[in-house]
Enzyme design. Structure first.
Site, PDB file in Angstrom:
ATOM      1  N   HIS A   5      54.355  30.270  99.178  1.00  0.00           N
ATOM      2  CA  HIS A   5      53.116  30.748  98.763  1.00  0.00           C
ATOM      3  C   HIS A   5      51.833  30.837 100.062  1.00  0.00           C
ATOM      4  O   HIS A   5      52.124  30.463 100.966  1.00  0.00           O
ATOM      5  CB  HIS A   5      52.202  29.684  97.667  1.00  0.00           C
ATOM      6  CG  HIS A   5      51.921  28.527  98.170  1.00  0.00           C
ATOM      7  ND1 HIS A   5      52.754  27.313  98.097  1.00  0.00           N
ATOM      8  CD2 HIS A   5      50.732  28.067  98.976  1.00  0.00           C
ATOM      9  CE1 HIS A   5      52.004  26.346  98.469  1.00  0.00           C
ATOM     10  NE2 HIS A   5      50.742  26.866  98.836  1.00  0.00           N
ATOM     11  N   ARG A   9      41.279  30.808  98.436  1.00  0.00           N
ATOM     12  CA  ARG A   9      40.063  30.181  97.648  1.00  0.00           C
ATOM     13  C   ARG A   9      39.179  31.101  96.989  1.00  0.00           C
ATOM     14  O   ARG A   9      38.776  32.170  97.425  1.00  0.00           O
ATOM     15  CB  ARG A   9      39.017  29.442  98.780  1.00  0.00           C
ATOM     16  CG  ARG A   9      39.500  28.331  99.533  1.00  0.00           C
ATOM     17  CD  ARG A   9      38.921  27.561 100.188  1.00  0.00           C
ATOM     18  NE  ARG A   9      39.538  26.735 101.336  1.00  0.00           N
ATOM     19  CZ  ARG A   9      40.137  25.532 100.893  1.00  0.00           C
ATOM     20  NH1 ARG A   9      40.075  25.124  99.560  1.00  0.00           N
ATOM     21  NH2 ARG A   9      40.629  25.018 102.033  1.00  0.00           N
ATOM     22  N   GLU A  58      48.523  30.960  95.578  1.00  0.00           N
ATOM     23  CA  GLU A  58      48.033  29.866  95.159  1.00  0.00           C
ATOM     24  C   GLU A  58      46.484  30.230  95.127  1.00  0.00           C
ATOM     25  O   GLU A  58      46.013  30.578  96.179  1.00  0.00           O
ATOM     26  CB  GLU A  58      48.335  28.513  96.065  1.00  0.00           C
ATOM     27  CG  GLU A  58      47.402  27.249  95.497  1.00  0.00           C
ATOM     28  CD  GLU A  58      47.651  26.515  96.783  1.00  0.00           C
ATOM     29  OE1 GLU A  58      46.713  25.419  96.747  1.00  0.00           O
ATOM     30  OE2 GLU A  58      48.595  26.308  97.229  1.00  0.00           O
ATOM     31  N   ASN A  62      37.336  25.221  94.006  1.00  0.00           N
ATOM     32  CA  ASN A  62      36.939  24.166  94.174  1.00  0.00           C
ATOM     33  C   ASN A  62      35.409  23.928  93.361  1.00  0.00           C
ATOM     34  O   ASN A  62      34.818  24.903  93.364  1.00  0.00           O
ATOM     35  CB  ASN A  62      36.447  24.047  95.813  1.00  0.00           C
ATOM     36  CG  ASN A  62      37.721  23.865  96.596  1.00  0.00           C
ATOM     37  OD1 ASN A  62      38.408  22.862  96.571  1.00  0.00           O
ATOM     38  ND2 ASN A  62      37.991  25.082  97.275  1.00  0.00           N
ATOM     39  N   HIS A  76      45.106  40.614 105.289  1.00  0.00           N
ATOM     40  CA  HIS A  76      45.366  41.307 103.676  1.00  0.00           C
ATOM     41  C   HIS A  76      46.762  40.462 103.286  1.00  0.00           C
ATOM     42  O   HIS A  76      47.358  39.960 104.312  1.00  0.00           O
ATOM     43  CB  HIS A  76      45.405  42.807 103.759  1.00  0.00           C
ATOM     44  CG  HIS A  76      46.503  43.375 104.555  1.00  0.00           C
ATOM     45  ND1 HIS A  76      46.381  43.556 105.854  1.00  0.00           N
ATOM     46  CD2 HIS A  76      47.831  43.631 104.449  1.00  0.00           C
ATOM     47  CE1 HIS A  76      47.509  44.260 106.540  1.00  0.00           C
ATOM     48  NE2 HIS A  76      48.448  44.306 105.467  1.00  0.00           N
ATOM     49  N   GLU A 124      46.866  45.054 100.183  1.00  0.00           N
ATOM     50  CA  GLU A 124      47.621  46.382 100.917  1.00  0.00           C
ATOM     51  C   GLU A 124      48.555  46.682 100.048  1.00  0.00           C
ATOM     52  O   GLU A 124      49.543  45.828  99.696  1.00  0.00           O
ATOM     53  CB  GLU A 124      48.146  46.494 102.200  1.00  0.00           C
ATOM     54  CG  GLU A 124      48.671  47.688 102.974  1.00  0.00           C
ATOM     55  CD  GLU A 124      49.306  47.575 104.202  1.00  0.00           C
ATOM     56  OE1 GLU A 124      49.520  48.826 104.734  1.00  0.00           O
ATOM     57  OE2 GLU A 124      49.428  46.489 104.866  1.00  0.00           O
TER      58      GLU A 124
END
Length: 133
Positions: A5, A9, A58, A62, A76, A124
């Site tokens: 993965h 964030r 993922e 936060n 990208h 992309e």
């Protein structure tokens, strides 16, 4: 080794899940809320994700952080598509921002486009209709 993965964030988890599932057609594979550590994870991807041998994204939220400075190091994430024009039309209808319309890459013939997610991350799109997996 195998890619599992990539973590991004995000400032609004629901908004990001909606973008990746609705505009890009990924599945929400699983979530993990960690209130004691003050973050929530959401994994999105195609098919069954890691369980099906595919990489995942993922999305990490936060608690209390609604935006991030992306910096100059991020480039990208790339996705293969069969029909880039139809894909961009579909993404546009979902309200997503196409930052580079479909067309050949500079100096080549591969057709690409770029879309931006709600947090400013670039995605992309690469047209490869005959590519295997």
């Amino acid at each position: 080794m195998k890619m599992l993965h990539t973590m991004l964030r995000v400032g609004d988890l629901k908004r990001s899940i909606d973008f990746y599932t609705q505009a890009l057609g990924m599945q929400l594979l699983r979530t993990n809320d960690r209130p004691e550590q003050k973050y929530t994870l959401a994994f999105v991807g195609y098919g069954a994700g890691n369980a099906g041998g595919e990489a995942e994204l993922e999305l990490t939220y936060n608690y209390g952080v609604d935006h991030y400075d992306l910096g100059s190091a991020y480039g990208h994430v790339a996705l293969r598509v069969d029909d880039i024009y139809a894909t961009c039309d579909s993404i546009r209808k979902q309200g997503a921002k196409i930052t580079r319309e479909p067309g050949p890459v500079k100096g080549g013939s591969t057709v690409i486009a770029f879309v931006e997610d709600p947090d400013g991350y670039k995605i992309e799109l690469i047209e490869r209709p005959d590519a295997l997996a």
